[in-house]
Design an enzyme around this catalytic site. Structure first.
Site, PDB file in Angstrom:
ATOM      1  N   GLY A   1      -9.240   3.372  -8.184  1.00 46.80           N
ATOM      2  CA  GLY A   1      -8.436   4.507  -8.628  1.00 46.80           C
ATOM      3  C   GLY A   1      -8.443   4.656 -10.140  1.00 46.80           C
TER       4      GLY A   1
ATOM      5  N   GLY B   1      -1.583   6.335  -2.878  1.00 46.87           N
ATOM      6  CA  GLY B   1      -2.697   6.178  -3.818  1.00 46.87           C
ATOM      7  C   GLY B   1      -3.818   5.364  -3.177  1.00 46.87           C
ATOM      8  CG  HIS B   2      -3.190   1.256  -2.278  1.00 43.83           C
ATOM      9  ND1 HIS B   2      -1.828   1.108  -2.432  1.00 43.83           N
ATOM     10  CD2 HIS B   2      -3.761   0.439  -3.200  1.00 43.83           C
ATOM     11  CE1 HIS B   2      -1.590   0.224  -3.389  1.00 43.83           C
ATOM     12  NE2 HIS B   2      -2.735  -0.191  -3.883  1.00 43.83           N
TER      13      HIS B   2
ATOM     14  CE  LYS C   1      -0.495   3.426 -12.054  1.00 43.59           C
ATOM     15  NZ  LYS C   1      -0.645   2.043 -11.716  1.00 43.59           N
ATOM     16  CG  ASP C   2      -5.129   0.243 -12.068  1.00 44.42           C
ATOM     17  OD1 ASP C   2      -4.283  -0.393 -12.704  1.00 44.42           O
ATOM     18  OD2 ASP C   2      -4.916   0.684 -10.911  1.00 44.42           O
TER      19      ASP C   2
ATOM     20  CG  LEU D   1      -1.903  -1.184   1.299  1.00 46.60           C
ATOM     21  CD1 LEU D   1      -2.781  -1.054   2.550  1.00 46.60           C
ATOM     22  CD2 LEU D   1      -2.784  -1.283   0.050  1.00 46.60           C
ATOM     23  CG  HIS D   2       1.063   3.303  -3.298  1.00 44.97           C
ATOM     24  ND1 HIS D   2      -0.002   4.023  -3.766  1.00 44.97           N
ATOM     25  CD2 HIS D   2       1.188   2.248  -4.143  1.00 44.97           C
ATOM     26  CE1 HIS D   2      -0.472   3.469  -4.860  1.00 44.97           C
ATOM     27  NE2 HIS D   2       0.221   2.372  -5.113  1.00 44.97           N
TER      28      HIS D   2
HETATM   29  P1  AMP Z   1      -3.673  -2.289  -6.696  1.00 43.97           P
HETATM   30  O1  AMP Z   1      -3.303  -2.614  -5.289  1.00 43.97           O
HETATM   31  O2  AMP Z   1      -2.540  -1.800  -7.523  1.00 43.97           O
HETATM   32  O3  AMP Z   1      -4.493  -3.367  -7.357  1.00 43.97           O
HETATM   33  O4  AMP Z   1      -4.639  -1.036  -6.596  1.00 43.97           O
HETATM   34  C1  AMP Z   1      -5.774  -1.059  -5.758  1.00 43.97           C
HETATM   35  C2  AMP Z   1      -6.588   0.161  -6.058  1.00 43.97           C
HETATM   36  O5  AMP Z   1      -5.808   1.333  -5.798  1.00 43.97           O
HETATM   37  C3  AMP Z   1      -7.027   0.230  -7.522  1.00 43.97           C
HETATM   38  O6  AMP Z   1      -8.359   0.719  -7.587  1.00 43.97           O
HETATM   39  C4  AMP Z   1      -6.054   1.212  -8.101  1.00 43.97           C
HETATM   40  O7  AMP Z   1      -6.548   1.904  -9.226  1.00 43.97           O
HETATM   41  C5  AMP Z   1      -5.840   2.157  -6.934  1.00 43.97           C
HETATM   42  N1  AMP Z   1      -4.587   2.889  -7.109  1.00 43.97           N
HETATM   43  C6  AMP Z   1      -3.354   2.366  -7.314  1.00 43.97           C
HETATM   44  N2  AMP Z   1      -2.450   3.358  -7.503  1.00 43.97           N
HETATM   45  C7  AMP Z   1      -3.137   4.527  -7.427  1.00 43.97           C
HETATM   46  C8  AMP Z   1      -2.780   5.903  -7.566  1.00 43.97           C
HETATM   47  N3  AMP Z   1      -1.526   6.290  -7.811  1.00 43.97           N
HETATM   48  N4  AMP Z   1      -3.738   6.826  -7.426  1.00 43.97           N
HETATM   49  C9  AMP Z   1      -5.035   6.458  -7.195  1.00 43.97           C
HETATM   50  N5  AMP Z   1      -5.436   5.188  -7.051  1.00 43.97           N
HETATM   51  C10 AMP Z   1      -4.511   4.229  -7.177  1.00 43.97           C
END
Ligand code: AMP
Length: 284
Positions: A150, A36-37, A152-153, A33-34
């Protein structure tokens, strides 16, 4: 913050929250997690939802088992970040519970055609089947909720929205803006796999998108400008496209108005994606 891993306990928790008159806000993640999450957790909290975050590195959305195993995992930090960002319940289900037949695929797969076919659908065959199938399970276990994703995706959100409409999930999908580092790079769990030089080159993705954001261009001018900036930045372009944000149909020279530009590129073996809104002008 409570921590659960059993699917039955997670289902019970969400049911209890709804019975108590609360709205459940689901934030699906793959961990590492970062910020963005964290922005998704905060969006859910700010809506007044009971925030349920899932952390599950879903093997079915990776083409190769090696990619799944190589995906970064930071379980201890994830719990800290979830807690400090207002998560009420973090769920870390096991592969055995989510996909009992793993590594055999399940007999049932959710496939979203149309919006899921181009771009990521071409480059990562089966990826969105894995995403839609796991998100369908997350929605079924959680029950009626708001679900935060997000931008982002960006294509993933379109796939999830389509699935929700087609299969009548009682879920409101909320899209949240991309969180970026100061240098413009969209935050991603994969960024930790880049060394300093890779990170520097990875900035080409957001730079390319900024270049086309400034003025009305035709669709082909957008594609050419994106490819030029990405090429100059020394990254391997997977795609550089401009599409209708609802249908994901590629834009033509007749299109004008707000559309979505999307890029994917490989930097030192790490595949990165980014996107932004663009305003098109008609050619001629
Ligand atoms: P992931 O863990 O990469 O599958 O992402 C989980 C959720 O966090 C997804 O809905 C992503 O689109 C969102 N997410 C990942 N990176 C970002 C970001 N930089 N800004 C906004 N949402 C993000």
């Amino acid at each position: 913050m409570i921590e659960l891993s059993a699917v039955a306990a997670w289902r019970r928790y969400a049911d209890e929250q709804r019975h108590a008159g609360r709205r459940v806000g689901l934030v699906p993640t793959m961990g590492a997690l970062h910020a963005g999450h964290a922005s998704l957790f905060r969006a859910a909290r700010d809506h007044g939802d009971v925030v349920v975050a899932t952390v599950f590195v879903n093997p079915r959305q990776f083409a190769l088992d090696g990619d799944h195993r190589a995906y970064p995992r930071t379980p201890r930090r994830d719990l800290e970040l979830a807690q400090s960002s207002g998560v009420d319940c973090v769920v870390t289900p096991t592969i055995e519970e989510m996909w009992p037949s793993y590594p055999e695929v399940t007999a049932t797969t959710v496939a979203v055609h149309g919006v899921g076919d181009p771009l990521e659908g071409v480059d990562r065959p089966g990826h969105f089947d894995g995403v839609a199938s796991v998100v369908a399970k997350l929605f079924n276990v959680t029950g009626p909720c708001r679900a935060y994703f997000g931008e982002k995706d960006f294509q993933q959100i379109a796939v999830v929205r389509q699935m929700v409409r087609d299969l009548d999930f009682d879920v409101e999908v909320v899209g949240c803006p991309i969180v970026r580092d100061e240098d413009g790079l969209a935050l991603s769990s994969r960024n930790v796999m880049l060394d300093l030089d890779g990170r520097r080159r990875a900035r080409a993705l957001s730079r390319a998108l900024r270049t086309v954001a400034s003025g009305p261009l035709t669709a082909s001018e957008v594609r050419a400008a994106l490819r030029r900036v990405l090429g100059e930045g020394g990254v391997d372009v997977a795609y550089a496209e401009v599409v209708d944000p609802a249908t994901f149909v590629p834009c033509t020279e007749h299109d004008e108005g707000e559309r979505r530009a999307l890029v994917a590129a490989v930097v030192d073996g790490v595949r990165l994606i980014d996107n932004a809104s663009v305003t098109l002008r008609r050619a001629g």
